[in-house]
Scaffold this motif. Sequence first.
Motif, PDB file in Angstrom:
ATOM      1  N   MET A 215       0.894  -1.020  -0.143  1.00 27.27           N
ATOM      2  CA  MET A 215       0.110  -0.018  -0.135  1.00 27.27           C
ATOM      3  C   MET A 215       0.924   1.172  -0.194  1.00 27.27           C
ATOM      4  O   MET A 215       2.009   1.202   0.560  1.00 27.27           O
ATOM      5  CB  MET A 215      -0.917   0.080   1.301  1.00 27.27           C
ATOM      6  N   SER A 216       0.213   2.389  -0.600  1.00 21.02           N
ATOM      7  CA  SER A 216       1.114   3.577  -0.501  1.00 21.02           C
ATOM      8  C   SER A 216       0.657   4.066   1.085  1.00 21.02           C
ATOM      9  O   SER A 216      -0.243   3.753   1.694  1.00 21.02           O
ATOM     10  CB  SER A 216       0.551   4.373  -1.544  1.00 21.02           C
ATOM     11  N   PRO A 217       1.408   5.131   1.396  1.00 14.41           N
ATOM     12  CA  PRO A 217       1.060   5.520   3.026  1.00 14.41           C
ATOM     13  C   PRO A 217      -0.438   6.148   3.002  1.00 14.41           C
ATOM     14  O   PRO A 217      -1.170   5.976   3.952  1.00 14.41           O
ATOM     15  CB  PRO A 217       1.946   6.746   3.001  1.00 14.41           C
ATOM     16  N   ASP A 218      -1.024   6.732   1.814  1.00  7.95           N
ATOM     17  CA  ASP A 218      -2.211   7.246   1.769  1.00  7.95           C
ATOM     18  C   ASP A 218      -3.200   6.245   1.839  1.00  7.95           C
ATOM     19  O   ASP A 218      -4.284   6.337   2.594  1.00  7.95           O
ATOM     20  CB  ASP A 218      -2.358   8.177   0.732  1.00  7.95           C
ATOM     21  N   ARG A 219      -2.995   5.257   1.024  1.00 10.47           N
ATOM     22  CA  ARG A 219      -3.757   3.980   1.426  1.00 10.47           C
ATOM     23  C   ARG A 219      -3.819   3.413   2.299  1.00 10.47           C
ATOM     24  O   ARG A 219      -4.884   2.750   2.945  1.00 10.47           O
ATOM     25  CB  ARG A 219      -3.308   3.110  -0.019  1.00 10.47           C
ATOM     26  N   LEU A 220      -2.558   3.177   3.225  1.00 10.14           N
ATOM     27  CA  LEU A 220      -2.493   2.595   4.611  1.00 10.14           C
ATOM     28  C   LEU A 220      -3.415   3.533   5.461  1.00 10.14           C
ATOM     29  O   LEU A 220      -3.944   2.676   6.342  1.00 10.14           O
ATOM     30  CB  LEU A 220      -1.011   2.557   4.993  1.00 10.14           C
ATOM     31  N   ARG A 221      -3.370   4.568   5.371  1.00 10.28           N
ATOM     32  CA  ARG A 221      -4.095   5.439   6.347  1.00 10.28           C
ATOM     33  C   ARG A 221      -5.489   5.128   6.090  1.00 10.28           C
ATOM     34  O   ARG A 221      -6.489   5.058   6.902  1.00 10.28           O
ATOM     35  CB  ARG A 221      -3.861   6.944   5.906  1.00 10.28           C
ATOM     36  N   SER A 222      -6.183   5.141   4.709  1.00 10.73           N
ATOM     37  CA  SER A 222      -7.542   4.810   4.555  1.00 10.73           C
ATOM     38  C   SER A 222      -7.754   3.367   4.863  1.00 10.73           C
ATOM     39  O   SER A 222      -8.951   3.190   5.466  1.00 10.73           O
ATOM     40  CB  SER A 222      -7.742   5.127   3.026  1.00 10.73           C
ATOM     41  N   ALA A 223      -6.837   2.559   4.765  1.00  9.30           N
ATOM     42  CA  ALA A 223      -7.165   1.198   5.238  1.00  9.30           C
ATOM     43  C   ALA A 223      -7.346   0.988   6.720  1.00  9.30           C
ATOM     44  O   ALA A 223      -8.205   0.214   7.227  1.00  9.30           O
ATOM     45  CB  ALA A 223      -5.935   0.218   4.660  1.00  9.30           C
ATOM     46  N   ILE A 224      -6.572   1.668   7.288  1.00  8.53           N
ATOM     47  CA  ILE A 224      -6.581   1.863   9.120  1.00  8.53           C
ATOM     48  C   ILE A 224      -7.997   2.422   9.525  1.00  8.53           C
ATOM     49  O   ILE A 224      -8.691   1.975  10.147  1.00  8.53           O
ATOM     50  CB  ILE A 224      -5.428   2.494   9.910  1.00  8.53           C
ATOM     51  N   ARG A 225      -8.316   3.186   8.788  1.00 10.07           N
ATOM     52  CA  ARG A 225      -9.655   4.153   9.044  1.00 10.07           C
ATOM     53  C   ARG A 225     -10.738   3.151   8.675  1.00 10.07           C
ATOM     54  O   ARG A 225     -11.891   3.063   9.342  1.00 10.07           O
ATOM     55  CB  ARG A 225      -9.600   5.243   8.238  1.00 10.07           C
ATOM     56  N   GLU A 226     -10.938   2.173   7.556  1.00 11.26           N
ATOM     57  CA  GLU A 226     -11.663   1.372   7.461  1.00 11.26           C
ATOM     58  C   GLU A 226     -11.923   0.239   8.393  1.00 11.26           C
ATOM     59  O   GLU A 226     -12.878  -0.200   8.650  1.00 11.26           O
ATOM     60  CB  GLU A 226     -11.376   0.884   5.850  1.00 11.26           C
ATOM     61  N   VAL A 227     -10.520  -0.315   8.945  1.00 15.10           N
ATOM     62  CA  VAL A 227     -10.578  -1.282   9.833  1.00 15.10           C
ATOM     63  C   VAL A 227     -11.362  -0.680  11.232  1.00 15.10           C
ATOM     64  O   VAL A 227     -12.377  -1.474  11.777  1.00 15.10           O
ATOM     65  CB  VAL A 227      -9.355  -1.679  10.352  1.00 15.10           C
ATOM     66  N   LYS A 228     -11.160   0.576  11.505  1.00 14.01           N
ATOM     67  CA  LYS A 228     -11.590   0.935  12.739  1.00 14.01           C
ATOM     68  C   LYS A 228     -12.850   1.267  12.558  1.00 14.01           C
ATOM     69  O   LYS A 228     -13.702   1.346  13.595  1.00 14.01           O
ATOM     70  CB  LYS A 228     -10.801   2.432  12.930  1.00 14.01           C
ATOM     71  N   ALA A 229     -13.514   1.527  11.252  1.00 17.79           N
ATOM     72  CA  ALA A 229     -15.087   1.710  10.940  1.00 17.79           C
ATOM     73  C   ALA A 229     -15.838   0.348  11.172  1.00 17.79           C
ATOM     74  O   ALA A 229     -16.907   0.402  11.358  1.00 17.79           O
ATOM     75  CB  ALA A 229     -15.188   2.286   9.657  1.00 17.79           C
ATOM     76  N   ARG A 230     -14.903  -0.821  10.986  1.00 18.56           N
ATOM     77  CA  ARG A 230     -15.567  -2.179  11.092  1.00 18.56           C
ATOM     78  C   ARG A 230     -15.478  -2.716  12.449  1.00 18.56           C
ATOM     79  O   ARG A 230     -16.255  -3.768  12.579  1.00 18.56           O
ATOM     80  CB  ARG A 230     -14.957  -2.941  10.115  1.00 18.56           C
ATOM     81  N   THR A 231     -14.643  -2.214  13.282  1.00 23.29           N
ATOM     82  CA  THR A 231     -14.516  -2.855  14.417  1.00 23.29           C
ATOM     83  C   THR A 231     -13.931  -2.057  15.611  1.00 23.29           C
ATOM     84  O   THR A 231     -13.408  -0.862  15.127  1.00 23.29           O
ATOM     85  CB  THR A 231     -13.502  -4.155  14.568  1.00 23.29           C
ATOM     86  N   ASP A 232     -14.254  -2.128  16.882  1.00 26.93           N
ATOM     87  CA  ASP A 232     -13.583  -1.247  17.969  1.00 26.93           C
ATOM     88  C   ASP A 232     -12.614  -2.241  18.738  1.00 26.93           C
ATOM     89  O   ASP A 232     -12.088  -1.653  19.744  1.00 26.93           O
ATOM     90  CB  ASP A 232     -14.792  -0.989  19.128  1.00 26.93           C
ATOM     91  N   ALA A 233     -12.162  -3.554  18.387  1.00 28.32           N
ATOM     92  CA  ALA A 233     -11.160  -4.324  18.730  1.00 28.32           C
ATOM     93  C   ALA A 233      -9.867  -3.848  18.556  1.00 28.32           C
ATOM     94  O   ALA A 233      -9.654  -3.254  17.314  1.00 28.32           O
ATOM     95  CB  ALA A 233     -11.566  -5.667  18.418  1.00 28.32           C
ATOM     96  N   PRO A 234      -8.846  -4.336  19.168  1.00 26.88           N
ATOM     97  CA  PRO A 234      -7.616  -3.945  18.687  1.00 26.88           C
ATOM     98  C   PRO A 234      -7.085  -4.648  17.619  1.00 26.88           C
ATOM     99  O   PRO A 234      -7.631  -5.732  17.206  1.00 26.88           O
ATOM    100  CB  PRO A 234      -6.621  -4.502  20.066  1.00 26.88           C
ATOM    101  N   PHE A 235      -6.123  -3.995  16.863  1.00 25.02           N
ATOM    102  CA  PHE A 235      -5.651  -4.799  15.426  1.00 25.02           C
ATOM    103  C   PHE A 235      -4.268  -4.090  15.320  1.00 25.02           C
ATOM    104  O   PHE A 235      -3.549  -3.189  15.974  1.00 25.02           O
ATOM    105  CB  PHE A 235      -6.381  -4.459  14.383  1.00 25.02           C
ATOM    106  N   GLY A 236      -3.457  -4.865  14.414  1.00 28.42           N
ATOM    107  CA  GLY A 236      -1.925  -4.300  14.089  1.00 28.42           C
ATOM    108  C   GLY A 236      -1.729  -3.916  12.807  1.00 28.42           C
ATOM    109  O   GLY A 236      -2.627  -4.182  11.913  1.00 28.42           O
ATOM    110  N   VAL A 237      -0.678  -3.435  12.379  1.00 24.76           N
ATOM    111  CA  VAL A 237      -0.245  -2.981  10.977  1.00 24.76           C
ATOM    112  C   VAL A 237       1.321  -3.687  11.096  1.00 24.76           C
ATOM    113  O   VAL A 237       2.134  -3.212  11.807  1.00 24.76           O
ATOM    114  CB  VAL A 237      -0.176  -1.368  10.652  1.00 24.76           C
ATOM    115  N   ASN A 238       1.258  -4.199   9.719  1.00 24.31           N
ATOM    116  CA  ASN A 238       2.715  -4.829   9.321  1.00 24.31           C
ATOM    117  C   ASN A 238       3.437  -3.943   8.256  1.00 24.31           C
ATOM    118  O   ASN A 238       2.654  -3.684   7.282  1.00 24.31           O
ATOM    119  CB  ASN A 238       2.537  -6.308   9.076  1.00 24.31           C
ATOM    120  N   LEU A 239       4.385  -3.626   8.577  1.00 19.95           N
ATOM    121  CA  LEU A 239       5.491  -2.951   7.747  1.00 19.95           C
ATOM    122  C   LEU A 239       6.949  -3.284   7.381  1.00 19.95           C
ATOM    123  O   LEU A 239       7.194  -4.045   8.194  1.00 19.95           O
ATOM    124  CB  LEU A 239       5.363  -1.266   8.220  1.00 19.95           C
TER     125      LEU A 239
END
Length: 349
Positions: free
Chosen positions: A46-70
Amino acid sequence: METPLTKLTGVHHPLVQTGMGWVAGPRLVSATANAGALGILASATMSPDRLRSAIREVKARTDAPFGVNLRADAADAAERVRVIIDEGARVASFALAPSRELILRLKDAGVVVIPSVGARRHAEKVAAWGADAVLVQGAEGGGHTGPVATTVLLPQVVDAVDIPVIAAGGFHDGRGLIAALAYGAAGIGMGTRFLLTSDSTVPDAVKARYLAATVQDITVTDRVDGLPHRMLRTDLVAALERSRRPASLLRAVRHAAAFRRTSGMTWAAMVRDGLAMKHGRHGRQLTWSQVLLAANTPMMLRAAMVDGRPDLGIMASGQVAALIDDLPSCAELVERVMAEAAATLARLP
């Protein structure tokens, strides 16, 4: 089941869905998180901008903890760390050992740092730098892998460090979870098992190839990108192993250009990434030929995992694919694994 992993990350179950390029997107990660396990979003493609939107999408789908791999050796790793901190991801997972500076920056922001390692010395290094836990993958695991089996590597690492150790490579059920805990691990990481769920976006035809695989159909080759890579054996893989080096390098140049367009990276950034890989990837220096061949991996994975063309792409796979014959939801899978773990414990004297 409470372990040092669940206490560290805030998840309910000591299970980790590993960060798989083109596979571990918002849908799979949020489904895993909602099931009570730790989902890891794969950002390398992902590009950094796509990563930001992907994190926001996950947060919109769940309140549970999650991580990011880089990738720790990426030219824009610092920018991606800033995105993780800004967007409030709970865990930062690294495919390679991150620098001391990146670890400290994340920890200062309250982010849990969990590098992936393939050797005891790498675990010792990141533990000394302040990593909160490590995920150790044995040779049975899919994708880039080392030569040492999980049953040998895991106890080595557990005995060497004082931080929680997550075991990966060869796990797919509750029996494996109890075995890992008996070795001293705090939980297990599973890639292929989560790839083969109904929540995974991998095309059905590709999933069918995994479900049909036997142990003999899963191989390790270095002809894709110059490094040992565990994947399904296909006609394409056989052709790659027969191909001569000039043809392989030409293919890599085409794939590098395609990945640049897909990721939005500049050629300068790709050259910086190549230099970082040459001098630090997997703890050893690479030849320029190997650096160039590395461009094959993301686009050949995309061909199968996104475009549904196993004839044109590769299918990274752990050996456990040979033991998997169904596509449960993430919720069903996590519930099953934990029930199997409880039943296994009850059978022990």
